[in-house]
Design an enzyme around this catalytic site. Structure first.
Site, PDB file in Angstrom:
ATOM      1  N   LYS A 100      40.158  46.060  43.996  1.00  0.00           N
ATOM      2  CA  LYS A 100      41.452  45.012  44.895  1.00  0.00           C
ATOM      3  C   LYS A 100      42.418  44.893  44.257  1.00  0.00           C
ATOM      4  CE  LYS A 100      38.737  41.696  48.481  1.00  0.00           C
ATOM      5  NZ  LYS A 100      38.279  41.152  49.236  1.00  0.00           N
TER       6      LYS A 100
ATOM      7  N   ASN B 179      42.547  43.990  50.693  1.00  0.00           N
ATOM      8  CA  ASN B 179      41.843  44.833  50.840  1.00  0.00           C
ATOM      9  C   ASN B 179      41.849  45.752  52.115  1.00  0.00           C
ATOM     10  OD1 ASN B 179      41.924  43.139  53.184  1.00  0.00           O
ATOM     11  ND2 ASN B 179      40.661  42.140  53.322  1.00  0.00           N
TER      12      ASN B 179
ATOM     13  N   ASP C 287      41.800  38.641  53.738  1.00  0.00           N
ATOM     14  CA  ASP C 287      40.484  37.746  53.510  1.00  0.00           C
ATOM     15  C   ASP C 287      41.272  36.640  54.060  1.00  0.00           C
ATOM     16  OD1 ASP C 287      39.014  39.967  52.938  1.00  0.00           O
ATOM     17  OD2 ASP C 287      39.407  39.564  50.679  1.00  0.00           O
TER      18      ASP C 287
ATOM     19  N   ARG D  16      37.090  27.201  37.010  1.00  0.00           N
ATOM     20  CA  ARG D  16      36.057  28.064  35.438  1.00  0.00           C
ATOM     21  C   ARG D  16      37.087  27.525  34.174  1.00  0.00           C
ATOM     22  NH1 ARG D  16      31.971  32.341  34.222  1.00  0.00           N
ATOM     23  NH2 ARG D  16      34.130  33.848  34.523  1.00  0.00           N
TER      24      ARG D  16
HETATM   25  P1  NAP Z   1      37.637  37.525  41.678  1.00  0.00           P
HETATM   26  O1  NAP Z   1      39.261  37.450  41.820  1.00  0.00           O
HETATM   27  O2  NAP Z   1      37.138  38.441  40.759  1.00  0.00           O
HETATM   28  O3  NAP Z   1      37.288  36.448  41.092  1.00  0.00           O
HETATM   29  C1  NAP Z   1      36.352  35.974  41.149  1.00  0.00           C
HETATM   30  C2  NAP Z   1      36.675  33.848  40.388  1.00  0.00           C
HETATM   31  O4  NAP Z   1      35.440  33.467  40.996  1.00  0.00           O
HETATM   32  C3  NAP Z   1      37.343  33.860  39.484  1.00  0.00           C
HETATM   33  O5  NAP Z   1      38.427  33.044  39.992  1.00  0.00           O
HETATM   34  C4  NAP Z   1      36.257  33.098  38.361  1.00  0.00           C
HETATM   35  O6  NAP Z   1      36.561  32.068  37.316  1.00  0.00           O
HETATM   36  C5  NAP Z   1      35.056  32.975  39.397  1.00  0.00           C
HETATM   37  N1  NAP Z   1      33.603  33.560  38.611  1.00  0.00           N
HETATM   38  C6  NAP Z   1      32.807  33.710  38.461  1.00  0.00           C
HETATM   39  N2  NAP Z   1      31.972  33.526  37.524  1.00  0.00           N
HETATM   40  C7  NAP Z   1      32.139  32.396  37.714  1.00  0.00           C
HETATM   41  C8  NAP Z   1      31.208  31.415  37.295  1.00  0.00           C
HETATM   42  N3  NAP Z   1      29.718  31.454  36.400  1.00  0.00           N
HETATM   43  N4  NAP Z   1      30.989  29.962  37.673  1.00  0.00           N
HETATM   44  C9  NAP Z   1      32.273  29.642  37.738  1.00  0.00           C
HETATM   45  N5  NAP Z   1      33.319  30.450  38.173  1.00  0.00           N
HETATM   46  C10 NAP Z   1      33.070  31.633  38.121  1.00  0.00           C
HETATM   47  O7  NAP Z   1      37.100  37.290  43.092  1.00  0.00           O
HETATM   48  P2  NAP Z   1      37.114  37.503  44.768  1.00  0.00           P
HETATM   49  O8  NAP Z   1      37.789  38.792  44.577  1.00  0.00           O
HETATM   50  O9  NAP Z   1      38.383  36.085  44.237  1.00  0.00           O
HETATM   51  O10 NAP Z   1      35.902  36.883  45.336  1.00  0.00           O
HETATM   52  C11 NAP Z   1      35.365  35.636  44.958  1.00  0.00           C
HETATM   53  C12 NAP Z   1      33.829  35.687  46.137  1.00  0.00           C
HETATM   54  O11 NAP Z   1      34.753  35.514  47.042  1.00  0.00           O
HETATM   55  C13 NAP Z   1      32.874  36.552  45.843  1.00  0.00           C
HETATM   56  O12 NAP Z   1      32.115  36.270  45.723  1.00  0.00           O
HETATM   57  C14 NAP Z   1      33.005  37.722  47.351  1.00  0.00           C
HETATM   58  O13 NAP Z   1      32.319  38.643  47.432  1.00  0.00           O
HETATM   59  C15 NAP Z   1      33.835  36.748  47.620  1.00  0.00           C
HETATM   60  N6  NAP Z   1      34.850  36.997  48.808  1.00  0.00           N
HETATM   61  C16 NAP Z   1      33.914  37.450  50.259  1.00  0.00           C
HETATM   62  C17 NAP Z   1      34.663  38.273  51.631  1.00  0.00           C
HETATM   63  C18 NAP Z   1      34.541  37.619  53.057  1.00  0.00           C
HETATM   64  O14 NAP Z   1      34.749  38.303  53.232  1.00  0.00           O
HETATM   65  N7  NAP Z   1      32.928  36.919  52.893  1.00  0.00           N
HETATM   66  C19 NAP Z   1      36.049  38.209  50.888  1.00  0.00           C
HETATM   67  C20 NAP Z   1      36.440  38.306  49.563  1.00  0.00           C
HETATM   68  C21 NAP Z   1      35.968  37.835  48.604  1.00  0.00           C
HETATM   69  P3  NAP Z   1      37.689  33.117  36.033  1.00  0.00           P
HETATM   70  O15 NAP Z   1      39.226  32.935  36.308  1.00  0.00           O
HETATM   71  O16 NAP Z   1      37.198  31.859  34.767  1.00  0.00           O
HETATM   72  O17 NAP Z   1      36.794  33.926  35.892  1.00  0.00           O
END
Ligand code: NAP
Length: 270
Positions: free
Chosen positions: A66, A87, A102, A152
């Site tokens: 993204k 997205n 989103d 985190r």
């Molecule tokens: P991203 O930009 O990669 O951000 C990931 C986030 O998760 C960061 O804040 C990271 O923290 C944290 N994280 C990763 N592993 C962790 C752990 N073991 N414990 C605690 N925190 C952890 O990803 P994103 O695009 O924001 O997406 C986040 C989630 O939302 C994903 O699971 C995605 O599938 C979901 N999502 C769903 C939809 C939907 O339509 N349903 C749409 C968008 C996203 P750090 O900063 O410490 O690394």
């Protein structure tokens, strides 16, 4: 026929082709929507090849591309700029328009299908990535009493809070006092809930996991075991963000309720 793709890695499991096929049938549109897997690190080169060979009209972008997509676009909507993530891409000659649906997808699902009203509510968002940024930007104008972000890596929560004019907290400092808890981390991918105390659910009416999955995630189990009366996964948000993309591309807003009903029946075992 207009061609669309959902681009990610991995992406074979994506429900987006099925969702968009259902929207198209409902709205009488003829589209070709497929998933395509790009190798991490190859986004620019792979998208260039796809555009030359297939001339797509648009694309949805999912993890982990993204941010790459936002960098690739020649123009961004305000919500994509704030999220720092794209997205939804629309291609027009050499122009590439980037949007992020989103946040609005989350709000449509939680306020619409779940009937939650953010006015006067205390909101906790876990995570500080693209999804958290999009959700916070969409929820912020809705009259919440307070929005807190915890991550985190605490420094990311602090800088996001400063940028958005909200509060930041460390996971370990979190206590009770939230009406809604939103898990915007990808912790579930590693089979764990974010390391937060379960007291955060003590006064919560709703816990939302943004990930969608066939089974309850560790965060959903934690919320439920901590007494949270309503726990939701990200299927509704997924369908709503897809509906907003469909509207961006084709100018028609599909009815999401029958799509949710069909997919919930097929893809849930909570
Ligand atoms: P991203 O930009 O990669 O951000 C990931 C986030 O998760 C960061 O804040 C990271 O923290 C944290 N994280 C990763 N592993 C962790 C752990 N073991 N414990 C605690 N925190 C952890 O990803 P994103 O695009 O924001 O997406 C986040 C989630 O939302 C994903 O699971 C995605 O599938 C979901 N999502 C769903 C939809 C939907 O339509 N349903 C749409 C968008 C996203 P750090 O900063 O410490 O690394």
């Amino acid at each position: 026929m207009k061609k669309f793709y959902v681009i990610g890695h991995p992406v074979a499991h994506s429900l987006s082709p099925k969702i968009h096929a259902m929207f198209a049938e409902q709205c009488g549109e003829e589209i070709d929507y497929q998933s395509i897997d790009f190798e991490p690190g190859s986004f620019i080169e792979s998208l260039g090849r796809l555009r030359r060979e297939q001339n797509p009209y648009g694309a949805n972008i999912t993890l982990p591309f993204k941010k790459d997509a936002a960098d690739y676009c020649t123009e961004l909507t305000e919500r994509a700029r704030v999220a720092g993530a794209v997205n939804t891409m629309t291609f027009s000659g050499h122009q590439v328009f980037g949007d992020n649906t989103d946040g609005v997808g989350f709000v449509h699902d939680v306020c619409g299908r779940c009937g939650f009203d953010f006015v006067g509510k205390r909101v906790l968002v876990l995570g500080a990535g693209g999804a958290a940024r999009g959700v916070i930007a969409a929820v912020r104008p809705l009259g919440c009493a307070r929005i807190t972000v915890a991550n985190r890596t605490e420094s990311r929560a602090v800088s996001l809070a400063e940028e958005m004019g909200i509060y930041a907290a460390a996971f370990t400092d979190l206590r009770r006092g939230f009406d809604i808890v939103i898990n915007a981390t990808s912790a579930g991918l590693s089979g764990a809930a974010p390391a937060v105390p379960n007291t955060i659910f003590a006064e919560a009416q709703l816990a939302c996991e943004l990930t969608y999955s066939q089974f309850a995630t560790p965060f959903m189990r934690l919320a439920r075991d901590s007494g949270c009366p309503r726990v939701e996964d990200g299927l509704g948000m997924l369908i709503e963000q897809a509906a907003e993309s469909f509207k961006v591309w084709l100018g028609v807003a599909p009815d999401t309720a029958p799509v949710y009903k069909a997919l919930r029946g097929a893809a849930a075992d909570f």
